[in-house]
Write a protein that holds these residues in place. Structure first.
Motif, PDB file in Angstrom:
ATOM      1  N   ALA A 187       0.927  -1.088   0.037  1.00  0.00           N
ATOM      2  CA  ALA A 187      -0.002   0.015   0.189  1.00  0.00           C
ATOM      3  C   ALA A 187       0.873   1.301  -0.023  1.00  0.00           C
ATOM      4  O   ALA A 187       1.928   1.182   0.503  1.00  0.00           O
ATOM      5  N   PRO A 188       0.059   2.322  -0.438  1.00  0.00           N
ATOM      6  CA  PRO A 188       1.179   3.634  -0.365  1.00  0.00           C
ATOM      7  C   PRO A 188       1.465   3.870   1.071  1.00  0.00           C
ATOM      8  O   PRO A 188       0.795   3.618   1.863  1.00  0.00           O
ATOM      9  N   ALA A 189       2.302   4.520   1.388  1.00  0.00           N
ATOM     10  CA  ALA A 189       2.832   5.046   2.979  1.00  0.00           C
ATOM     11  C   ALA A 189       3.336   6.198   2.970  1.00  0.00           C
ATOM     12  O   ALA A 189       4.114   6.738   1.924  1.00  0.00           O
ATOM     13  N   ILE A 190       3.436   6.745   4.301  1.00  0.00           N
ATOM     14  CA  ILE A 190       3.952   7.919   4.913  1.00  0.00           C
ATOM     15  C   ILE A 190       4.847   7.606   5.986  1.00  0.00           C
ATOM     16  O   ILE A 190       4.453   6.783   6.676  1.00  0.00           O
ATOM     17  N   LEU A 191       6.300   8.185   5.822  1.00  0.00           N
ATOM     18  CA  LEU A 191       7.136   8.173   6.913  1.00  0.00           C
ATOM     19  C   LEU A 191       7.334   9.301   7.548  1.00  0.00           C
ATOM     20  O   LEU A 191       7.513  10.225   6.599  1.00  0.00           O
ATOM     21  N   GLN A 192       7.101   9.538   8.791  1.00  0.00           N
ATOM     22  CA  GLN A 192       7.564  10.651   9.524  1.00  0.00           C
ATOM     23  C   GLN A 192       8.479  10.273  10.856  1.00  0.00           C
ATOM     24  O   GLN A 192       8.098   9.426  11.548  1.00  0.00           O
ATOM     25  N   PHE A 193       9.451  10.964  10.660  1.00  0.00           N
ATOM     26  CA  PHE A 193      10.562  10.638  11.598  1.00  0.00           C
ATOM     27  C   PHE A 193      10.612  11.638  12.829  1.00  0.00           C
ATOM     28  O   PHE A 193      10.317  12.799  12.573  1.00  0.00           O
ATOM     29  N   ILE A 194      10.401  10.988  13.882  1.00  0.00           N
ATOM     30  CA  ILE A 194      10.201  11.785  15.189  1.00  0.00           C
ATOM     31  C   ILE A 194      11.407  12.186  15.824  1.00  0.00           C
ATOM     32  O   ILE A 194      11.568  13.111  16.551  1.00  0.00           O
ATOM     33  N   ALA A 195      12.404  11.321  15.807  1.00  0.00           N
ATOM     34  CA  ALA A 195      13.782  11.485  16.706  1.00  0.00           C
ATOM     35  C   ALA A 195      14.763  10.684  16.072  1.00  0.00           C
ATOM     36  O   ALA A 195      14.430   9.765  15.366  1.00  0.00           O
ATOM     37  N   GLY A 196      16.038  11.208  16.200  1.00  0.00           N
ATOM     38  CA  GLY A 196      17.181  10.312  15.817  1.00  0.00           C
ATOM     39  C   GLY A 196      17.652  10.777  14.581  1.00  0.00           C
ATOM     40  O   GLY A 196      17.240  11.538  13.895  1.00  0.00           O
ATOM     41  N   GLU A 197      18.772   9.846  13.804  1.00  0.00           N
ATOM     42  CA  GLU A 197      19.101  10.158  12.549  1.00  0.00           C
ATOM     43  C   GLU A 197      19.293   8.776  11.885  1.00  0.00           C
ATOM     44  O   GLU A 197      19.773   7.716  12.558  1.00  0.00           O
ATOM     45  N   ALA A 198      18.800   8.683  10.520  1.00  0.00           N
ATOM     46  CA  ALA A 198      18.748   7.520   9.910  1.00  0.00           C
ATOM     47  C   ALA A 198      19.309   7.637   8.369  1.00  0.00           C
ATOM     48  O   ALA A 198      19.239   8.656   8.085  1.00  0.00           O
ATOM     49  N   THR A 199      19.490   6.472   7.684  1.00  0.00           N
ATOM     50  CA  THR A 199      19.578   6.518   6.415  1.00  0.00           C
ATOM     51  C   THR A 199      18.287   5.782   5.742  1.00  0.00           C
ATOM     52  O   THR A 199      17.876   4.778   6.225  1.00  0.00           O
ATOM     53  N   LEU A 200      17.687   6.699   5.101  1.00  0.00           N
ATOM     54  CA  LEU A 200      16.508   6.110   4.474  1.00  0.00           C
ATOM     55  C   LEU A 200      16.700   5.752   3.120  1.00  0.00           C
ATOM     56  O   LEU A 200      17.235   6.746   2.381  1.00  0.00           O
ATOM     57  N   THR A 201      16.403   4.701   2.374  1.00  0.00           N
ATOM     58  CA  THR A 201      16.777   4.293   1.137  1.00  0.00           C
ATOM     59  C   THR A 201      15.095   4.295   0.366  1.00  0.00           C
ATOM     60  O   THR A 201      14.578   3.651   0.665  1.00  0.00           O
ATOM     61  N   LEU A 202      15.101   4.924  -0.624  1.00  0.00           N
ATOM     62  CA  LEU A 202      13.728   4.998  -1.333  1.00  0.00           C
ATOM     63  C   LEU A 202      14.266   4.776  -2.797  1.00  0.00           C
ATOM     64  O   LEU A 202      14.954   5.488  -3.463  1.00  0.00           O
ATOM     65  N   GLY A 203      14.013   3.519  -3.437  1.00  0.00           N
ATOM     66  CA  GLY A 203      14.386   3.141  -4.551  1.00  0.00           C
ATOM     67  C   GLY A 203      15.691   3.043  -4.802  1.00  0.00           C
ATOM     68  O   GLY A 203      16.496   2.362  -3.962  1.00  0.00           O
ATOM     69  N   PRO A 204      16.329   3.685  -5.337  1.00  0.00           N
ATOM     70  CA  PRO A 204      17.997   3.835  -5.644  1.00  0.00           C
ATOM     71  C   PRO A 204      18.459   5.082  -4.898  1.00  0.00           C
ATOM     72  O   PRO A 204      19.634   4.893  -4.917  1.00  0.00           O
ATOM     73  N   ASP A 205      17.831   5.666  -4.115  1.00  0.00           N
ATOM     74  CA  ASP A 205      18.347   6.864  -3.650  1.00  0.00           C
ATOM     75  C   ASP A 205      18.512   6.704  -1.722  1.00  0.00           C
ATOM     76  O   ASP A 205      17.471   6.209  -1.232  1.00  0.00           O
ATOM     77  N   ALA A 206      19.583   6.886  -1.454  1.00  0.00           N
ATOM     78  CA  ALA A 206      19.874   6.933  -0.020  1.00  0.00           C
ATOM     79  C   ALA A 206      19.897   8.340   0.502  1.00  0.00           C
ATOM     80  O   ALA A 206      20.553   9.355   0.167  1.00  0.00           O
ATOM     81  N   LEU A 207      19.080   8.473   1.442  1.00  0.00           N
ATOM     82  CA  LEU A 207      18.668   9.846   1.970  1.00  0.00           C
ATOM     83  C   LEU A 207      18.808  10.095   3.474  1.00  0.00           C
ATOM     84  O   LEU A 207      18.627   8.862   4.021  1.00  0.00           O
ATOM     85  N   ASP A 208      19.230  11.125   3.930  1.00  0.00           N
ATOM     86  CA  ASP A 208      19.537  11.417   5.296  1.00  0.00           C
ATOM     87  C   ASP A 208      17.866  11.611   5.888  1.00  0.00           C
ATOM     88  O   ASP A 208      17.226  12.263   5.113  1.00  0.00           O
ATOM     89  N   ALA A 209      17.754  11.037   7.117  1.00  0.00           N
ATOM     90  CA  ALA A 209      16.326  11.337   7.613  1.00  0.00           C
ATOM     91  C   ALA A 209      16.717  11.604   9.232  1.00  0.00           C
ATOM     92  O   ALA A 209      17.607  10.953   9.820  1.00  0.00           O
ATOM     93  N   ARG A 210      15.885  12.464   9.601  1.00  0.00           N
ATOM     94  CA  ARG A 210      15.868  12.942  11.188  1.00  0.00           C
ATOM     95  C   ARG A 210      14.726  13.521  11.574  1.00  0.00           C
ATOM     96  O   ARG A 210      13.767  13.623  10.817  1.00  0.00           O
ATOM     97  N   ALA A 211      14.666  13.853  12.807  1.00  0.00           N
ATOM     98  CA  ALA A 211      13.469  14.461  13.419  1.00  0.00           C
ATOM     99  C   ALA A 211      12.837  15.523  12.455  1.00  0.00           C
ATOM    100  O   ALA A 211      13.717  16.434  11.802  1.00  0.00           O
ATOM    101  N   GLY A 212      11.749  15.419  12.012  1.00  0.00           N
ATOM    102  CA  GLY A 212      11.187  16.443  11.056  1.00  0.00           C
ATOM    103  C   GLY A 212      11.315  15.881   9.644  1.00  0.00           C
ATOM    104  O   GLY A 212      10.327  16.423   8.855  1.00  0.00           O
ATOM    105  N   THR A 213      11.766  14.789   9.328  1.00  0.00           N
ATOM    106  CA  THR A 213      11.830  14.188   7.848  1.00  0.00           C
ATOM    107  C   THR A 213      10.758  13.623   7.604  1.00  0.00           C
ATOM    108  O   THR A 213       9.939  12.639   8.547  1.00  0.00           O
TER     109      THR A 213
END
Length: 111
Positions: free
Chosen positions: A54-80
């Motif tokens: 199903a379609p999805a929404i991700l909301q990062f609340i705290a911390g730092e992560a690497t989010l990979t969407l398809g071929p793209d590696a993206l930074d994720a942190r609180a507010g992403t």
């Protein structure tokens, strides 16, 4: 807090539990249209590459992560915020303790 007509959390940070290791997921809301799951990741933990039906929404609340969407590696942190269609390959790797809210949009074809 939950009532027949709404679900309310004043602070999602307080709904998660600090982890030494592993990943904890907790469904905080579910109905016929949406499912909201709160994820808590210990530093270094990863949800390996996968897809959602199903379609999805991700909301990062705290911390730092690497989010990979398809071929793209993206930074994720609180507010992403990220929105992704059904079937998109994605992965999450927590660099620090991380809290993320996943919202799955079910039955979107019946709008």
């Amino acid at each position: 807090m939950s009532s027949p007509s709404y679900t309310y959390f004043a602070d999602l940070n307080r709904e998660s539990m600090p982890l030494e290791d592993g990943i904890l997921s907790r469904t905080i809301h579910q109905d016929d249209r949406t499912k909201a799951v709160l994820f808590t990741f210990a530093a270094g933990q990863e949800l390996s590459e996968h897809t959602a039906s199903a379609p999805a929404i991700l909301q990062f609340i705290a911390g730092e992560a690497t989010l990979t969407l398809g071929p793209d590696a993206l930074d994720a942190r609180a507010g992403t915020f990220a929105q992704m269609p059904a079937g998109l390959t994605h992965a999450i790797r927590a660099r620090t303790p991380t809290i993320m809210l996943l919202i799955l949009l079910k039955n979107t074809h019946n709008s």
